[in-house]
Design an enzyme around this catalytic site. Structure first.
Site, short mmCIF file in Angstrom:
data_model
loop_
_atom_site.label_atom_id
_atom_site.label_comp_id
_atom_site.label_asym_id
_atom_site.label_seq_id
_atom_site.Cartn_x
_atom_site.Cartn_y
_atom_site.Cartn_z
N ASN A 9 0.86 -1.18 0.00
CA ASN A 9 0.00 0.00 0.00
C ASN A 9 0.90 1.24 0.00
O ASN A 9 1.50 1.55 1.02
CB ASN A 9 -0.89 -0.04 1.26
CG ASN A 9 -1.72 1.21 1.41
OD1 ASN A 9 -1.85 2.00 0.48
ND2 ASN A 9 -2.30 1.38 2.60
N LYS A 11 0.06 4.24 -0.25
CA LYS A 11 -0.62 5.41 0.35
C LYS A 11 -0.43 6.64 -0.52
O LYS A 11 -0.36 6.52 -1.74
CB LYS A 11 -0.12 5.63 1.78
CG LYS A 11 -0.20 4.38 2.63
CD LYS A 11 -0.04 4.65 4.09
CE LYS A 11 -0.02 3.34 4.84
NZ LYS A 11 -0.06 3.49 6.27
N HIS A 96 -9.44 0.74 4.80
CA HIS A 96 -8.18 0.96 5.53
C HIS A 96 -8.46 1.85 6.73
O HIS A 96 -9.30 2.75 6.66
CB HIS A 96 -7.15 1.60 4.59
CG HIS A 96 -5.78 1.62 5.19
ND1 HIS A 96 -5.39 2.56 6.12
CD2 HIS A 96 -4.72 0.79 5.03
CE1 HIS A 96 -4.14 2.31 6.48
NE2 HIS A 96 -3.71 1.24 5.84
N GLU A 98 -7.00 4.31 7.89
CA GLU A 98 -6.85 5.75 7.62
C GLU A 98 -8.11 6.30 6.95
O GLU A 98 -8.49 7.44 7.18
CB GLU A 98 -5.59 6.00 6.77
CG GLU A 98 -4.33 5.80 7.61
CD GLU A 98 -3.11 5.34 6.84
OE1 GLU A 98 -3.09 5.43 5.61
OE2 GLU A 98 -2.17 4.84 7.50
N GLU A 168 -5.23 -5.30 10.51
CA GLU A 168 -4.24 -4.26 10.73
C GLU A 168 -4.53 -3.54 12.05
O GLU A 168 -5.38 -2.63 12.09
CB GLU A 168 -4.28 -3.23 9.60
CG GLU A 168 -3.99 -3.82 8.23
CD GLU A 168 -3.41 -2.78 7.29
OE1 GLU A 168 -2.30 -3.00 6.81
OE2 GLU A 168 -4.06 -1.75 7.06
N GLY A 174 2.44 2.10 10.83
CA GLY A 174 3.37 3.23 10.69
C GLY A 174 4.03 3.66 11.98
O GLY A 174 4.65 4.70 12.05
N SER A 214 3.52 -2.29 10.44
CA SER A 214 4.98 -2.30 10.63
C SER A 214 5.60 -3.66 10.32
O SER A 214 6.55 -4.09 10.98
CB SER A 214 5.34 -1.83 12.05
OG SER A 214 4.88 -0.51 12.25
N GLY A 235 2.87 -1.22 4.34
CA GLY A 235 2.86 0.21 4.07
C GLY A 235 4.27 0.71 3.80
O GLY A 235 4.79 0.59 2.69
#
Ligand code: PEP
Length: 251
Positions: A9, A11, A96, A98, A168, A174, A214, A235
């Protein structure tokens, strides 16, 4: 047969030329991967057509990071599932954390998005996961069970064959904090159980459930060795072709 997948991903990172270079490096380094591992890259919308050209003839599949909850029409700024197919996507990521956190994506909206994505022939990588407060309150199993049920239970066993789940934990995305292999495995087993309750053991056993948060070359091997972890949604480490491929080689 359960499929093993490593999906990157990207992003909101890279310009189009940088994305094309990254895709070229992924293709180049992916030649010797075992046949049972599928690689997927999910660049920003603006990159899809150019990256699709780079991926032609390779084993790397193209994914979007999101799609609209409407089929077409006056929805300024949105991108519909059939458009993604016409740009060369075979997957889209949906839900996701986010998107849930910053853009108000609800389970109800996700049901609409998944329906439209599947109707267009896309496969879906559906993200679920608890935040830090929910984990600290010991609610992680409940939260993930509810998110999985709220979306997945609207689909038939046949439709589920085109859906991949990505667990996730939000606190691991992250942040450099990874769920331990045991923490991830117990949630993956729980998700598989939730699926089994709805559509039975065979479908549940065939379902691909990815871990994200991560994940990097140094921890991928231990995570992927767990019986219910079938790969990763990556990510930060997906922005370096070397790391992304090293993760895929951890199987
Ligand atoms: C993600 O956002 O899907 C993700 C897993 O990010 P990272 O690997 O950077 O934690």
């Amino acid at each position: 047969m359960r499929k093993f997948i490593v999906a990157g991903n990207w992003k909101m990172n890279t310009t189009v030329p940088q994305g094309v270079e990254l895709a070229k490096a992924v293709v180049e380094k992916s030649q010797n991967l075992p046949a049972n591992v599928e690689l997927v890259v999910a660049p920003p919308f603006t990159h899809l057509v150019s990256v699709c050209q780079v991926l032609q003839g390779s084993k790397v599949a193209l994914s979007a990071q999101n799609c609209a909850d409407k089929e077409k029409g006056a929805f300024t700024g949105e991108v519909a599932a059939p458009m993604l197919v016409s740009a060369g996507c075979t997957y889209t990521i949906l839900g996701h954390s986010e998107r849930r956190q910053y853009y108000g994506e609800t389970d109800a909206k996700l049901v609409e998005k998944v329906k439209l994505a599947l109707a267009s022939g896309l496969k879906v990588i559906l993200c679920v996961g608890e935040n830090l407060d929910e984990r600290e309150a010991g609610r992680h199993f409940d939260v993930v069970t509810e998110q999985t049920r709220n979306v997945l239970y609207n689909f038939t066993a046949e439709e589920m064959a085109s859906i991949v789940i990505a667990y996730e934990p939000v606190w691991a995305i992250g942040t450099g904090k990874t769920a331990t292999a045991e923490q991830a495995e117990e949630i993956h087993a729980c998700i598989r159980n939730v699926i089994e309750q709805k559509v039975g053991q065979t479908v549940a056993q065939d379902m691909t459930i990815l871990y994200g948060g991560s994940c990097k070359p140094s921890n991928a091997k231990e995570l992927f060795a767990q019986p219910d972890i079938d790969g990763g949604l990556i990510g930060g480490a997906a922005l370096k072709a070397e790391d992304f491929i090293a993760i895929a080689e951890s199987f």
